[in-house]
Scaffold this motif. Structure first.
Motif, mmCIF file in Angstrom:
data_model
loop_
_atom_site.group_PDB
_atom_site.id
_atom_site.type_symbol
_atom_site.label_atom_id
_atom_site.label_comp_id
_atom_site.label_asym_id
_atom_site.label_seq_id
_atom_site.Cartn_x
_atom_site.Cartn_y
_atom_site.Cartn_z
ATOM 1 N N LEU A 129 -7.809 52.827 24.904
ATOM 2 C CA LEU A 129 -8.833 53.690 25.507
ATOM 3 C C LEU A 129 -8.872 53.534 27.026
ATOM 4 C CD1 LEU A 129 -11.776 53.095 22.992
ATOM 5 C CD2 LEU A 129 -10.477 55.208 23.271
ATOM 6 N N ASN A 130 -8.180 52.494 27.513
ATOM 7 C CA ASN A 130 -8.137 52.274 28.959
ATOM 8 C C ASN A 130 -7.016 53.042 29.641
ATOM 9 O OD1 ASN A 130 -10.329 50.534 29.199
ATOM 10 N ND2 ASN A 130 -9.118 48.814 28.492
ATOM 11 N N LEU A 131 -6.433 54.009 28.958
ATOM 12 C CA LEU A 131 -5.410 54.841 29.611
ATOM 13 C C LEU A 131 -5.950 55.378 30.942
ATOM 14 C CD1 LEU A 131 -2.713 56.432 29.613
ATOM 15 C CD2 LEU A 131 -3.898 58.259 28.390
ATOM 16 N N GLY A 132 -5.168 55.182 31.993
ATOM 17 C CA GLY A 132 -5.574 55.680 33.317
ATOM 18 C C GLY A 132 -6.571 54.800 34.031
ATOM 19 N N HIS A 133 -7.094 53.783 33.345
ATOM 20 C CA HIS A 133 -8.198 53.001 33.915
ATOM 21 C C HIS A 133 -7.753 51.872 34.835
ATOM 22 C CE1 HIS A 133 -10.693 55.340 31.284
ATOM 23 N NE2 HIS A 133 -11.782 54.695 31.626
ATOM 24 N N THR A 134 -6.557 51.306 34.607
ATOM 25 C CA THR A 134 -6.100 50.237 35.506
ATOM 26 C C THR A 134 -5.900 50.825 36.904
ATOM 27 O OG1 THR A 134 -4.992 49.211 33.642
ATOM 28 C CG2 THR A 134 -4.364 48.433 35.820
ATOM 29 N N PHE A 135 -5.213 51.966 36.949
ATOM 30 C CA PHE A 135 -5.047 52.662 38.232
ATOM 31 C C PHE A 135 -6.393 53.195 38.720
ATOM 32 C CE2 PHE A 135 -0.784 53.391 36.222
ATOM 33 C CZ PHE A 135 -0.047 52.650 37.123
ATOM 34 N N GLY A 136 -7.180 53.727 37.791
ATOM 35 C CA GLY A 136 -8.467 54.322 38.149
ATOM 36 C C GLY A 136 -9.397 53.307 38.801
ATOM 37 N N HIS A 137 -9.474 52.125 38.212
ATOM 38 C CA HIS A 137 -10.338 51.097 38.797
ATOM 39 C C HIS A 137 -9.877 50.713 40.201
ATOM 40 C CE1 HIS A 137 -11.731 49.812 34.514
ATOM 41 N NE2 HIS A 137 -12.523 50.731 35.039
ATOM 42 N N SER B 291 -2.598 35.915 30.933
ATOM 43 C CA SER B 291 -1.749 34.852 31.465
ATOM 44 C C SER B 291 -0.974 35.322 32.703
ATOM 45 C CB SER B 291 -0.765 34.341 30.411
ATOM 46 O OG SER B 291 -1.403 34.171 29.182
ATOM 47 N N GLY B 292 -1.649 36.049 33.579
ATOM 48 C CA GLY B 292 -1.016 36.473 34.821
ATOM 49 C C GLY B 292 -0.165 37.726 34.703
ATOM 50 N N MET B 293 0.128 38.173 33.482
ATOM 51 C CA MET B 293 0.993 39.341 33.275
ATOM 52 C C MET B 293 0.145 40.621 33.268
ATOM 53 S SD MET B 293 4.154 40.445 32.173
ATOM 54 C CE MET B 293 4.997 39.454 30.941
ATOM 55 N N MET B 294 0.513 41.591 34.136
ATOM 56 C CA MET B 294 -0.202 42.868 34.120
ATOM 57 C C MET B 294 0.228 43.672 32.896
ATOM 58 S SD MET B 294 -0.519 44.302 37.980
ATOM 59 C CE MET B 294 1.181 44.096 38.440
ATOM 60 N N ARG B 295 -0.733 44.361 32.320
ATOM 61 C CA ARG B 295 -0.408 45.227 31.177
ATOM 62 C C ARG B 295 -0.963 46.621 31.443
ATOM 63 N NH1 ARG B 295 -2.184 42.679 25.732
ATOM 64 N NH2 ARG B 295 -4.191 42.569 26.780
ATOM 65 N N PHE B 296 -0.151 47.619 31.167
ATOM 66 C CA PHE B 296 -0.555 49.002 31.420
ATOM 67 C C PHE B 296 -0.522 49.797 30.125
ATOM 68 C CE2 PHE B 296 0.799 47.506 35.487
ATOM 69 C CZ PHE B 296 -0.066 48.138 36.384
ATOM 70 N N VAL B 297 -1.462 50.730 30.017
ATOM 71 C CA VAL B 297 -1.370 51.692 28.928
ATOM 72 C C VAL B 297 -0.437 52.796 29.423
ATOM 73 C CG1 VAL B 297 -2.614 53.207 27.363
ATOM 74 C CG2 VAL B 297 -3.727 51.140 28.229
ATOM 75 N N THR B 298 0.695 52.950 28.758
ATOM 76 C CA THR B 298 1.647 53.999 29.135
ATOM 77 C C THR B 298 1.786 54.963 27.956
ATOM 78 O OG1 THR B 298 3.559 52.758 28.328
ATOM 79 C CG2 THR B 298 2.908 52.393 30.632
ATOM 80 N N LEU B 299 2.543 56.035 28.167
ATOM 81 C CA LEU B 299 2.707 57.031 27.110
ATOM 82 C C LEU B 299 4.164 57.065 26.650
ATOM 83 C CD1 LEU B 299 0.535 59.953 28.581
ATOM 84 C CD2 LEU B 299 -0.096 58.311 26.806
ATOM 85 N N SER B 300 4.357 56.974 25.339
ATOM 86 C CA SER B 300 5.711 57.145 24.813
ATOM 87 C C SER B 300 5.967 58.624 24.531
ATOM 88 C CB SER B 300 5.925 56.294 23.558
ATOM 89 O OG SER B 300 5.014 56.677 22.559
ATOM 90 N N ALA B 301 4.876 59.407 24.552
ATOM 91 C CA ALA B 301 4.937 60.870 24.486
ATOM 92 C C ALA B 301 3.534 61.341 24.822
ATOM 93 C CB ALA B 301 5.330 61.332 23.084
ATOM 94 N N LEU B 302 3.348 62.619 25.128
ATOM 95 C CA LEU B 302 1.985 63.115 25.314
ATOM 96 C C LEU B 302 1.287 63.029 23.964
ATOM 97 C CD1 LEU B 302 2.406 66.229 27.673
ATOM 98 C CD2 LEU B 302 1.810 63.851 28.249
ATOM 99 N N GLY B 303 0.196 62.272 23.896
ATOM 100 C CA GLY B 303 -0.492 62.087 22.628
ATOM 101 C C GLY B 303 -0.141 60.770 21.951
#
Ligand code: NAD
Ligand code: MG
Length: 363
Positions: free
Chosen positions: A246-254, A329-341
């Motif tokens: 649900l945090n898609l776009g939120h790491t960049f957004g914040h 543990s110091g590793m950044m994690r991003f919500v990415t898309l493997s396809a739209l949807g």
């Protein structure tokens, strides 16, 4: 009396509760009464109170429910300890006990604070959400995340605490400023991008009606988003796994919100630009095509949202994103898309990929 159009259940492990989506819910008192006690504290703010407080308070009083109001100053800058204390003060002054129900009447700021007050006052009292912004109807009122901000970080003090019920009255959206409607639409689009390409096509076809506040279309959208959020919360109430999607776009957004100064970019606006960046990162990772990103930018523009972030130094982007709650543990994690949807949680240790994705937006 108008009828309620839709309802659905949230099956959170800690508590099962209904969401009602419709119009004229304030008038349909029997429904509300089933979810509150004999004494009610309405928590709201000084923008929403002149619009809706009287109607709700009168309906409660007419039905023999003792109701008092706690009116907070409006704004994200007041989502803090002082406002939380004002809620506790009001509760104590009115001798609220463990059976008193808090009704949160307002957007996400009011809902998050009232929810946290409910979670902590006398170790927990019941509360009901009456979300009055699109964002709060599709997102913050559902799922039980409650919080206030700390001077050193947004939403840093909080609890998982589910409401007794959620009443999303679409009539309240009539008074919402257009910029806030768009901001809520960003979260609606986010749901489509992370989990439902059919819904994305539906939004593309009907965005004009939605932005024109056609109630039947808005009801469909709110219902769909609440269903998606309920399904995710049922599986992962406390964000051990898939709720993070649900945090898609939120790491960049914040990062955008923090860099630009909170309030200058609305949360939803930052999430819109953040979703575009998540697409660009996904392109770099080889999972999305340029034309997919173009589609996402187009629907953001349809919803009168920014389709690109502001430009600032890469070090600033990094500094903000390292504070993200998804960092493990110091590793950044991003919500990415493997396809739209279709969203996936992606650990990223190579900041060069990130730099490449952000290149057009680095000073
Ligand atoms: P908000 O609560 O600040 O509301 C936006 C503005 O609209 C405010 O000025 C508000 O007073 C006004 N307003 C509210 N209802 C209105 C109406 N019907 N007519 C006219 N004006 C109205 O902002 P928001 O976008 O609703 O919520 C943002 C907050 O939600 C943030 O603090 C964010 O952290 C939180 N949030 C929480 C969750 C969660 O899961 N708990 C999820 C997303 C966001
Ligand atoms: Mg959000």
């Amino acid at each position: 009396m108008k009828k309620v159009w839709h309802n659905l259940m949230v099956d959170a492990p800690s508590h099962r509760y209904p969401i009602y989506i419709g119009s004229g819910i304030f008038a349909d008192f029997a429904l509300l009464k089933a979810h509150i006690g004999k004494k009610v504290a309405i928590v709201t703010n000084d923008v929403v109170a002149p619009l809706y407080l009287d109607t709700l308070q009168n309906a409660l009083r007419d039905n023999g429910v003792a109701a008092f109001a706690i009116v907070l100053p409006d704004g994200e800058q007041h989502k803090n300890h002082a406002s939380l204390n004002a809620i506790y003060d009001g509760l104590l002054r009115h001798h609220a006990d463990r059976k008193t129900t808090i009704i949160a009447l307002g957007g996400g700021v009011v809902g998050d604070m009232a929810g946290f007050a409910a979670a902590t006052y006398q170790r927990g009292i019941p509360f009901v959400q009456v979300p009055t912004t699109l964002l709060s109807q599709v997102d913050s009122s559902v799922g039980g995340k409650t919080a206030i901000n700390h001077p050193l970080g947004k939403n840093m003090i909080g609890a998982f605490y589910q409401p007794q019920a959620v009443f999303a009255d679409l009539d309240t959206l009539d008074t919402l400023p257009e910029r806030e409607l768009s901001a809520g639409m960003a979260e609606v689009i986010k749901y489509a991008l992370l989990g439902d390409s059919d819904f994305l096509r539906w939004l593309e076809a009907n965005m004009a009606a939605l932005m024109g506040r056609n109630q039947a279309f808005l009801a469909q959208a709110v219902l769909h988003c609440c269903r998606m959020k309920a399904a995710i919360v049922a599986q992962d109430e406390t964000e051990q796994g898939m709720r993070a999607l649900l945090n898609l776009g939120h790491t960049f957004g914040h990062a955008i919100e923090a860099e630009m100064g909170y309030g200058n970019w609305l949360h939803g606006e930052a999430v819109a630009a953040g979703c575009v960046l998540a697409c660009l990162l996904s392109e770099r990772l080889g999972s999305l095509k340029t034309k997919d990103t173009a589609r996402v930018r187009a629907i953001m523009r349809q919803a009168k949202l920014p389709d690109a972030p502001p430009v600032f130094a890469f070090e600033r982007w990094l500094a903000h994103m390292r504070h993200d709650k998804k960092v493990e543990s110091g590793m950044m994690r991003f919500v990415t898309l493997s396809a739209l949807g279709r969203a996936v949680l992606t650990p990223l240790d190579d900041v060069r990929i990130l730099r490449d994705a952000l290149q057009p937006f680095i000073l």
